[in-house]
Design an enzyme around this catalytic site. Sequence first.
Site, PDB file in Angstrom:
ATOM      1  N   LYS A 183     -21.597  10.704 -51.609  1.00  0.00           N
ATOM      2  CA  LYS A 183     -20.160  10.337 -51.788  1.00  0.00           C
ATOM      3  C   LYS A 183     -19.889  10.526 -50.404  1.00  0.00           C
ATOM      4  CE  LYS A 183     -17.186   9.401 -54.632  1.00  0.00           C
ATOM      5  NZ  LYS A 183     -17.101   8.852 -55.963  1.00  0.00           N
TER       6      LYS A 183
HETATM    7  P1  NAD Z   1      -7.817   3.464 -56.573  1.00  0.00           P
HETATM    8  O1  NAD Z   1      -7.216   4.157 -55.265  1.00  0.00           O
HETATM    9  O2  NAD Z   1      -7.913   2.297 -56.763  1.00  0.00           O
HETATM   10  O3  NAD Z   1      -6.456   4.250 -57.658  1.00  0.00           O
HETATM   11  C1  NAD Z   1      -5.940   5.576 -57.618  1.00  0.00           C
HETATM   12  C2  NAD Z   1      -4.732   5.573 -58.456  1.00  0.00           C
HETATM   13  O4  NAD Z   1      -4.310   7.002 -58.637  1.00  0.00           O
HETATM   14  C3  NAD Z   1      -3.564   4.932 -57.868  1.00  0.00           C
HETATM   15  O5  NAD Z   1      -2.816   4.457 -58.746  1.00  0.00           O
HETATM   16  C4  NAD Z   1      -2.890   5.994 -57.113  1.00  0.00           C
HETATM   17  O6  NAD Z   1      -1.460   5.779 -56.837  1.00  0.00           O
HETATM   18  C5  NAD Z   1      -3.125   7.127 -58.070  1.00  0.00           C
HETATM   19  N1  NAD Z   1      -2.873   8.413 -57.653  1.00  0.00           N
HETATM   20  C6  NAD Z   1      -3.250   8.773 -56.269  1.00  0.00           C
HETATM   21  N2  NAD Z   1      -2.710  10.134 -56.056  1.00  0.00           N
HETATM   22  C7  NAD Z   1      -2.203  10.535 -57.017  1.00  0.00           C
HETATM   23  C8  NAD Z   1      -1.587  11.543 -57.597  1.00  0.00           C
HETATM   24  N3  NAD Z   1      -1.337  12.759 -56.783  1.00  0.00           N
HETATM   25  N4  NAD Z   1      -1.078  11.756 -59.023  1.00  0.00           N
HETATM   26  C9  NAD Z   1      -1.060  10.652 -59.662  1.00  0.00           C
HETATM   27  N5  NAD Z   1      -1.648   9.382 -59.360  1.00  0.00           N
HETATM   28  C10 NAD Z   1      -2.131   9.334 -58.294  1.00  0.00           C
HETATM   29  O7  NAD Z   1      -8.872   4.487 -57.043  1.00  0.00           O
HETATM   30  P2  NAD Z   1      -9.906   4.296 -58.372  1.00  0.00           P
HETATM   31  O8  NAD Z   1     -11.049   3.584 -57.706  1.00  0.00           O
HETATM   32  O9  NAD Z   1      -9.091   3.620 -59.379  1.00  0.00           O
HETATM   33  O10 NAD Z   1     -10.421   5.780 -58.710  1.00  0.00           O
HETATM   34  C11 NAD Z   1      -9.792   6.536 -59.508  1.00  0.00           C
HETATM   35  C12 NAD Z   1     -10.587   7.636 -59.834  1.00  0.00           C
HETATM   36  O11 NAD Z   1     -11.813   7.188 -60.460  1.00  0.00           O
HETATM   37  C13 NAD Z   1     -11.202   8.629 -58.847  1.00  0.00           C
HETATM   38  O12 NAD Z   1     -11.279  10.033 -59.184  1.00  0.00           O
HETATM   39  C14 NAD Z   1     -12.525   7.941 -58.498  1.00  0.00           C
HETATM   40  O13 NAD Z   1     -13.347   8.939 -57.930  1.00  0.00           O
HETATM   41  C15 NAD Z   1     -13.138   7.705 -59.844  1.00  0.00           C
HETATM   42  N6  NAD Z   1     -13.956   6.512 -60.031  1.00  0.00           N
HETATM   43  C16 NAD Z   1     -13.854   5.277 -59.601  1.00  0.00           C
HETATM   44  C17 NAD Z   1     -14.773   4.341 -59.706  1.00  0.00           C
HETATM   45  C18 NAD Z   1     -14.457   2.939 -59.104  1.00  0.00           C
HETATM   46  O14 NAD Z   1     -15.428   2.098 -59.542  1.00  0.00           O
HETATM   47  N7  NAD Z   1     -13.672   2.636 -58.458  1.00  0.00           N
HETATM   48  C19 NAD Z   1     -15.802   4.540 -60.463  1.00  0.00           C
HETATM   49  C20 NAD Z   1     -16.014   5.854 -61.050  1.00  0.00           C
HETATM   50  C21 NAD Z   1     -15.114   6.913 -60.815  1.00  0.00           C
END
Ligand code: NAD
Length: 420
Positions: free
Chosen positions: A107
């Site tokens: 990561k």
């Molecule tokens: P992103 O940046 O697209 O979205 C993140 C979201 O979380 C946004 O809506 C943001 O406003 C919100 N957020 C940020 N801080 C916050 C807080 N303090 N309280 C509430 N909401 C908050 O990110 P993503 O890619 O959707 O990732 C979200 C989660 O999923 C992370 O934990 C990431 O590691 C995990 N994840 C993502 C992927 C992927 O393919 N993008 C794959 C597996 C896991």
Amino acid sequence: MLSTKVNPYEMAVKQLEEVASFIKLKPSILEYLKHPKREFIISIPVRMDDGSVKIFTGYRVQHNFALGPTKGGFRYHPDVTLDEVRALAMWMTWKCAVMDLPYGGAKGGVKVDPKQLSDNELERLTRRYAFELIPIIGPEKDIPAPDVNTNPRTMAWFMDTYSMSVGYTSPGVVTGKPIEIGGSKGRVEATGKGVVFILNEVLNRLGMNPQDVRIAIQGFGNVGTHAAFDAYKLGCKIVAVSDVSGGLYEPSGLDIPTLFDWAIQNPNKHLSSYPEYSKITNKDLLELEDIDVLIPAALEGVITENNADNIKAKIIIEGANGPTTPDAEKMLLGKGKIVVPDVVANAGGVTVSYFEWVQDLQSFFWEEEEINNKLKKIMVKAFDRVWTYSKEQNISLRMAAYAYAVSKVARALELRGIFP
Ligand code: NAD
């Protein structure tokens, strides 16, 4: 990045220790797996638009590569720490292993608030971060991907920087790229889609009709929007969604297709500026009374011992990585709730990233239908194995997933032996 004082790496090690004791893992292997294989800490100088130079701290942690090259996204967030990246790298090792993907876990992250940077500054930051990582990344070494606040455009800059440095185009160095430059169809939607494949499996096993299911989703980014969209298509009612600014609540169900389009068309706007629906805080969303399913899809450490007792949803599907602390999970399980762990629930992203990497290496690209079918098959198979083992052993789904993943990595380590 945590809203609480939980140290994510301590949380990841605690989870590993629990499973090690369950599977009677050799102490030497446990010790090996507690320690990330490589940790890179980089100072990234960026020339800002006003001519000044700012230094940002970047990380890349490769936890383990017993099963293959390492894989894992990188994020931009002001609260990124080395311990957070370590934890996320370890979770990637288990996620790849539980899905039977030929990867280890890694990561990355940069401590930055990307909303404070212009596009040009963000491009220079990304390119310098990529350049600094060149000794340790590559299609056969370590393959990054998008995570919080990074997206296909970030991946395009990253891929171009790597390619310029090695002297040829190397699409396989990152996944989550735009389709035009070697990205895979279906990658953008894959994590949210996978969350809903898993939701559907859980509902089937509990004999619940999707039409009767009410859901709240924390996080309305890549994972949250696509999970909401697919759950809505499945027939569920999404009564609340939120982002960093807070959330929207409508007991009769939100109009998700309209909200989805709004979010795509307004990437820099927050839900707090959405003109319709009642507003709700992130805290209240997690504790809503009238929901069956909670999908935390924002950040880690949001369900802790401080709020676990207030959570009413019967089913928690971890769209985010590490949203539930080990103590909170015990409290939830004690009340008979079902927690589908991140390593299974959100593995759709890394699975289609794997497809992307395979397509790039072969320069032969698949149709979206084929990708979605393959994704569903892999996710359902992994979930089924984890569910069955958890029932057989009377253990949590997380313990069952980790038992499979850690045993698999341990076996590879034993077969390979300790060098020299
Ligand atoms: P992103 O940046 O697209 O979205 C993140 C979201 O979380 C946004 O809506 C943001 O406003 C919100 N957020 C940020 N801080 C916050 C807080 N303090 N309280 C509430 N909401 C908050 O990110 P993503 O890619 O959707 O990732 C979200 C989660 O999923 C992370 O934990 C990431 O590691 C995990 N994840 C993502 C992927 C992927 O393919 N993008 C794959 C597996 C896991």
